[in-house]
Design a protein around this motif. Structure first.
Motif, PDB file in Angstrom:
ATOM      1  N   PRO A   6      30.190  37.279  40.906  1.00 62.36           N
ATOM      2  CA  PRO A   6      31.341  36.580  40.381  1.00 62.36           C
ATOM      3  C   PRO A   6      33.140  37.704  40.297  1.00 62.36           C
ATOM      4  O   PRO A   6      33.354  36.200  40.915  1.00 62.36           O
ATOM      5  N   ILE A   9      34.061  35.858  43.984  1.00 64.74           N
ATOM      6  CA  ILE A   9      34.100  34.733  44.067  1.00 64.74           C
ATOM      7  C   ILE A   9      35.235  33.739  43.769  1.00 64.74           C
ATOM      8  O   ILE A   9      35.853  33.042  43.552  1.00 64.74           O
ATOM      9  N   LEU A  10      35.200  34.241  42.353  1.00 63.90           N
ATOM     10  CA  LEU A  10      36.669  34.157  41.766  1.00 63.90           C
ATOM     11  C   LEU A  10      37.998  34.659  42.130  1.00 63.90           C
ATOM     12  O   LEU A  10      39.482  34.084  42.315  1.00 63.90           O
ATOM     13  N   ALA A  12      38.620  34.209  45.113  1.00 61.28           N
ATOM     14  CA  ALA A  12      38.349  33.705  46.135  1.00 61.28           C
ATOM     15  C   ALA A  12      39.042  31.882  45.459  1.00 61.28           C
ATOM     16  O   ALA A  12      39.691  31.611  46.050  1.00 61.28           O
ATOM     17  N   ALA A  13      38.409  31.553  44.297  1.00 64.37           N
ATOM     18  CA  ALA A  13      39.325  30.605  44.163  1.00 64.37           C
ATOM     19  C   ALA A  13      40.596  30.612  43.061  1.00 64.37           C
ATOM     20  O   ALA A  13      41.742  30.137  43.375  1.00 64.37           O
ATOM     21  N   LEU A  16      43.177  30.469  46.099  1.00 62.87           N
ATOM     22  CA  LEU A  16      42.806  28.865  46.609  1.00 62.87           C
ATOM     23  C   LEU A  16      43.734  27.710  45.637  1.00 62.87           C
ATOM     24  O   LEU A  16      44.924  27.193  46.160  1.00 62.87           O
ATOM     25  N   CYS A  17      44.128  28.956  44.949  1.00 58.37           N
ATOM     26  CA  CYS A  17      45.322  28.558  43.390  1.00 58.37           C
ATOM     27  C   CYS A  17      46.335  28.646  43.462  1.00 58.37           C
ATOM     28  O   CYS A  17      47.230  27.926  44.024  1.00 58.37           O
ATOM     29  N   PHE A  19      47.660  29.113  46.662  1.00 57.89           N
ATOM     30  CA  PHE A  19      47.468  28.556  47.875  1.00 57.89           C
ATOM     31  C   PHE A  19      48.121  27.036  47.372  1.00 57.89           C
ATOM     32  O   PHE A  19      49.693  26.650  48.357  1.00 57.89           O
ATOM     33  N   ARG A  20      47.788  26.245  46.363  1.00 55.40           N
ATOM     34  CA  ARG A  20      48.586  24.803  46.288  1.00 55.40           C
ATOM     35  C   ARG A  20      49.769  25.102  44.954  1.00 55.40           C
ATOM     36  O   ARG A  20      50.693  24.384  45.297  1.00 55.40           O
ATOM     37  N   ALA A  33      48.704  24.150  39.038  1.00 53.66           N
ATOM     38  CA  ALA A  33      48.478  25.732  39.812  1.00 53.66           C
ATOM     39  C   ALA A  33      48.693  26.366  39.226  1.00 53.66           C
ATOM     40  O   ALA A  33      47.495  27.167  39.245  1.00 53.66           O
ATOM     41  N   ALA A  36      45.523  26.890  36.248  1.00 56.39           N
ATOM     42  CA  ALA A  36      44.540  27.138  37.097  1.00 56.39           C
ATOM     43  C   ALA A  36      44.628  28.666  36.967  1.00 56.39           C
ATOM     44  O   ALA A  36      43.171  28.794  37.074  1.00 56.39           O
ATOM     45  N   SER A  39      43.630  30.298  34.164  1.00 59.97           N
ATOM     46  CA  SER A  39      41.832  30.996  33.799  1.00 59.97           C
ATOM     47  C   SER A  39      41.536  31.357  34.561  1.00 59.97           C
ATOM     48  O   SER A  39      39.873  31.461  34.071  1.00 59.97           O
ATOM     49  N   VAL A  40      41.642  31.305  35.921  1.00 59.05           N
ATOM     50  CA  VAL A  40      40.635  32.162  36.469  1.00 59.05           C
ATOM     51  C   VAL A  40      40.313  33.354  36.617  1.00 59.05           C
ATOM     52  O   VAL A  40      39.654  34.482  35.886  1.00 59.05           O
TER      53      VAL A  40
END
Lengths: 85, 142
Positions: A6, A9-10, A12-13, A16-17, A19-20, A33, A36, A39-40
């Motif tokens: 996990p 995986i987090l 990777a999330a 993505l955040c 990048f935005r 962004a 988010a 929080s990740v």
């Protein structure tokens, strides 16, 4: 060791955040962004502290408070007001 | 076991929300994806941590505190960002007529539906490709 998957995986999330956040067209996009991303990162900290029984949980609590205050401050600044109004 | 399932589900939901943060076209729809990351991902992981930690310890108490705090502050922050985005002049995509602007100004204006040809002017512009000639529709703003 079971919490490694996990965490990856987090990560990777969070990428993505980020990048935005880097190429958001407007300023509120970047703030969104960042919220988010915070929080990740909080969930990554909690998982890591579950494994090592460390002080990262307290850092997670403080980081959530700081993220919320930063969001409110930037949105008030965009409206053209101060924090108290 | 329940805690592990919740932690895995929370991490996968976080990735889905972050992907939506990239794919959505507009800030007002990106707030939806950000809420998925905040509440759906992080709170699910924290509930799983409550199950995984030893029963009635300080650790699970801190985790429950963090859950309550995120449930309180996440909608407020998202609402403030969306309000600031509207006030700083970010328009929604594919907006034809802004009714809220009239409402803020205090002017009553009836709903005018623009006709099709008014806001979607189509100009055919052709380009040669081999012997045949293809036409492509291109939209003009205004």
């Amino acid at each position: 060791m079971t919490y490694e998957i996990p965490v990856y995986i987090l990560l990777a999330a969070s990428a993505l955040c980020l990048f935005r956040g880097l190429r958001g067209p407007s300023i509120p996009d970047r703030v969104l962004a960042t919220d988010a991303f915070a929080s990740v990162i909080i969930s990554i900290m909690v998982l890591l502290s579950l494994e090592t029984n460390d002080f990262l949980m307290d850092i997670a609590i403080v980081y959530s408070v700081l993220g919320f205050i930063g969001t409110i401050a930037v949105s008030k600044y965009l409206e053209g007001k101060h924090l108290g109004e | 076991m329940i805690g592990l399932i919740l932690i895995f589900a929370g991490s996968i939901i976080s990735v889905i929300g972050a992907f939506g943060l990239i794919r959505f076209p507009d800030i007002y729809s990106r707030t939806h994806a950000q809420t998925v990351v905040n509440v759906g991902g992080t709170c699910l992981i924290l509930i799983g941590v409550v199950f995984e930690a030893p029963f009635l310890s300080l650790y699970s108490a801190k985790s429950i505190l963090l859950i309550i705090f995120i449930f309180l502050t996440s909608p407020a922050g998202t609402h403030a960002i969306a309000r600031a985005a509207y006030k700083s002049g970010v328009k929604p995509r594919k907006l034809q007529e802004d009714q809220l602007e009239y409402k803020i100004a205090g002017v009553e204006k009836p709903l005018i539906r623009p006709k099709e040809k008014d806001y979607e002017k189509v100009r055919p512009s052709g380009y040669r490709f081999g012997k045949k000639r293809f036409f492509r529709k291109r939209k003009i703003k205004g």
